[in-house]
Design a protein around this motif. Sequence first.
Motif, PDB file in Angstrom:
ATOM      1  N   PHE A   1       2.872   7.686 -10.113  1.00 55.35           N
ATOM      2  CA  PHE A   1       1.534   7.997  -9.604  1.00 55.35           C
ATOM      3  C   PHE A   1       0.807   9.000 -10.486  1.00 55.35           C
ATOM      4  O   PHE A   1      -0.399   8.886 -10.727  1.00 55.35           O
ATOM      5  CB  PHE A   1       1.650   8.554  -8.181  1.00 55.35           C
TER       6      PHE A   1
ATOM      7  N   HIS B   1      -2.527   6.638 -11.530  1.00 53.38           N
ATOM      8  CA  HIS B   1      -3.670   6.693 -10.630  1.00 53.38           C
ATOM      9  C   HIS B   1      -4.869   7.450 -11.193  1.00 53.38           C
ATOM     10  O   HIS B   1      -5.642   8.060 -10.461  1.00 53.38           O
ATOM     11  CB  HIS B   1      -3.236   7.235  -9.273  1.00 53.38           C
TER      12      HIS B   1
ATOM     13  N   SER C   1      -0.538  -1.216  -5.590  1.00 52.78           N
ATOM     14  CA  SER C   1       0.548  -0.585  -6.344  1.00 52.78           C
ATOM     15  C   SER C   1       1.673  -1.569  -6.628  1.00 52.78           C
ATOM     16  O   SER C   1       2.702  -1.201  -7.177  1.00 52.78           O
ATOM     17  CB  SER C   1       1.114   0.622  -5.577  1.00 52.78           C
TER      18      SER C   1
ATOM     19  N   LYS D   1      -7.986  10.049  -5.468  1.00 51.53           N
ATOM     20  CA  LYS D   1      -8.215   8.848  -4.662  1.00 51.53           C
ATOM     21  C   LYS D   1      -9.579   8.234  -4.939  1.00 51.53           C
ATOM     22  O   LYS D   1      -9.761   7.037  -4.813  1.00 51.53           O
ATOM     23  CB  LYS D   1      -8.088   9.182  -3.172  1.00 51.53           C
TER      24      LYS D   1
ATOM     25  N   TRP E   1      -8.660   5.773  -7.872  1.00 47.42           N
ATOM     26  CA  TRP E   1      -7.819   4.583  -7.693  1.00 47.42           C
ATOM     27  C   TRP E   1      -8.169   3.778  -6.452  1.00 47.42           C
ATOM     28  O   TRP E   1      -7.888   2.595  -6.361  1.00 47.42           O
ATOM     29  CB  TRP E   1      -6.333   4.958  -7.683  1.00 47.42           C
TER      30      TRP E   1
ATOM     31  N   GLY F   1      -9.157   5.239  -6.530  1.00 42.68           N
ATOM     32  CA  GLY F   1      -8.281   4.090  -6.669  1.00 42.68           C
ATOM     33  C   GLY F   1      -8.581   2.937  -5.811  1.00 42.68           C
ATOM     34  O   GLY F   1      -8.410   1.823  -6.213  1.00 42.68           O
TER      35      GLY F   1
END
Length: 476
Positions: free
Chosen positions: A253, A257, A265, A391, A394, A449
């Motif tokens: 990660f 990411h 993933s 976040k 990704w 993400g």
Amino acid sequence: MLELNEIGMLSCSQIKTLIEQEHFPDVAVTWTLRDVQNLLLKSSVKSRETNDFVKLLKEKSKHGWSFNFQLNDDTLRLERVFWISPNGKEKYVQFNDVLQIDATYKTNRFGMPLVLFTVIDNHGLTVLTARCLLSNEQFDSYSWALQQFRYYTNRDPIVLFTDGDMELARAIKVIWPNAIHLLCRFHISQNMTRALAGSLSANLSEFMNEFWRVGSIEEIDVFEMEFSTLKTKWQAAESYLRALEAKKKQWAFAYTHNNFVAGVSSTQRQEMVNGQIKSALLSNSSLMRIIDGFEAVETRSRDKLSQASLSTKFAPASMDPLINDALHTLTNYAQVLLKAESGMSLSYTCLVDASKDEGYFLVSHKDFPQKFRVVRLSIGTIEQSTCSCRKAIWLGISVKQWTISQSSSILHWLRDPTQKLEARKTEQAEKKRFSIRLKRKSACTLATGLGVGYNLNPIHTSQMIQLVRWSEVEST
């Protein structure tokens, strides 16, 4: 000999004699004349089947399909065939930011691996774009498949996921050297379990939990330290861990990411498509039957798209006036994510990070004040704003407290994907600066993400380009 029989130059009995004398002169051959006849019949059926299959694809090319095939130079048997429908081309052009490639088996009587190319659309649905039958899974075969895909779509993927096949990985490096190649976490777990089940025995479950805890760490320096500790603690798995360490930028990660991956993933989404195809096909299915099987899958996909579009059209409004404007442009899939983030933001607190320069904040959940993320807010240039969770990058959900109608991270989730393509053209011509409206200080959660790029209050939305990805295609 089979070809000579087809043109009438060798009879079945002559072929049997040649096999016995030339290939097995010192061995008592148990084959009968009927065995030879069955072999020739089977070969003849497959030859006619290949011809019919190619004819069908040629007929479909009149309706916008694209295909190519290769025959073996010596035997003239089908070696490779690639085909893509008009809908597959359109979907890939719209959503080429995340491509998944996987091979499945036992779908045809030729025993040829079936390679599938899928993307994730703005409704969060997995869409089959192209298919390819190969005689083997070697570098040359995969290279040919990727070349066909590239030629007929005229667009390279940004990020792609595979199961870690080495030959496919080699082909990707050659055909798409600039693509970000990530590995499926599901297959990593599966392979690791098989490889270490014997050496770790009863401790395997504990090791796997610890491995993925480390693999999910967000900061690179912390990951490196924890992974080193992991190798020291689990000596029985050290060599295997070293092999995975060499590929850490493809699965950890902390490294992966920094890219928009639509929340993916692994290739498990594609495994679901594989399952649908296998349910429509058998290991002895004819090539013609494969076309029928794919058409059945595409019919189900169209039904799901219709349902998703209706859900978007009749989605309820939010009680939060700050995100209502954004909801009007997003698909229901992204709306759900954005609403959830909006609600979660009320559980976070934000403090100025006094140890750093102006613009840094510490964001934490009110129940876990000791666990925080660092947000750096750049009022002047939104592209330079960051959050340690990443976040917004990704996941691609945009930030609640900012004007997100034009922000980058939302591009993937717009109702109308054509807006995403236009935004990309504009972005390439001139980097736009998006206006920022900071309403209050809170927490940062999703944005990069998944493509919904939603950050909590002082959150950054640097990569907001993805939100446009989730927009809906309006019927014309």
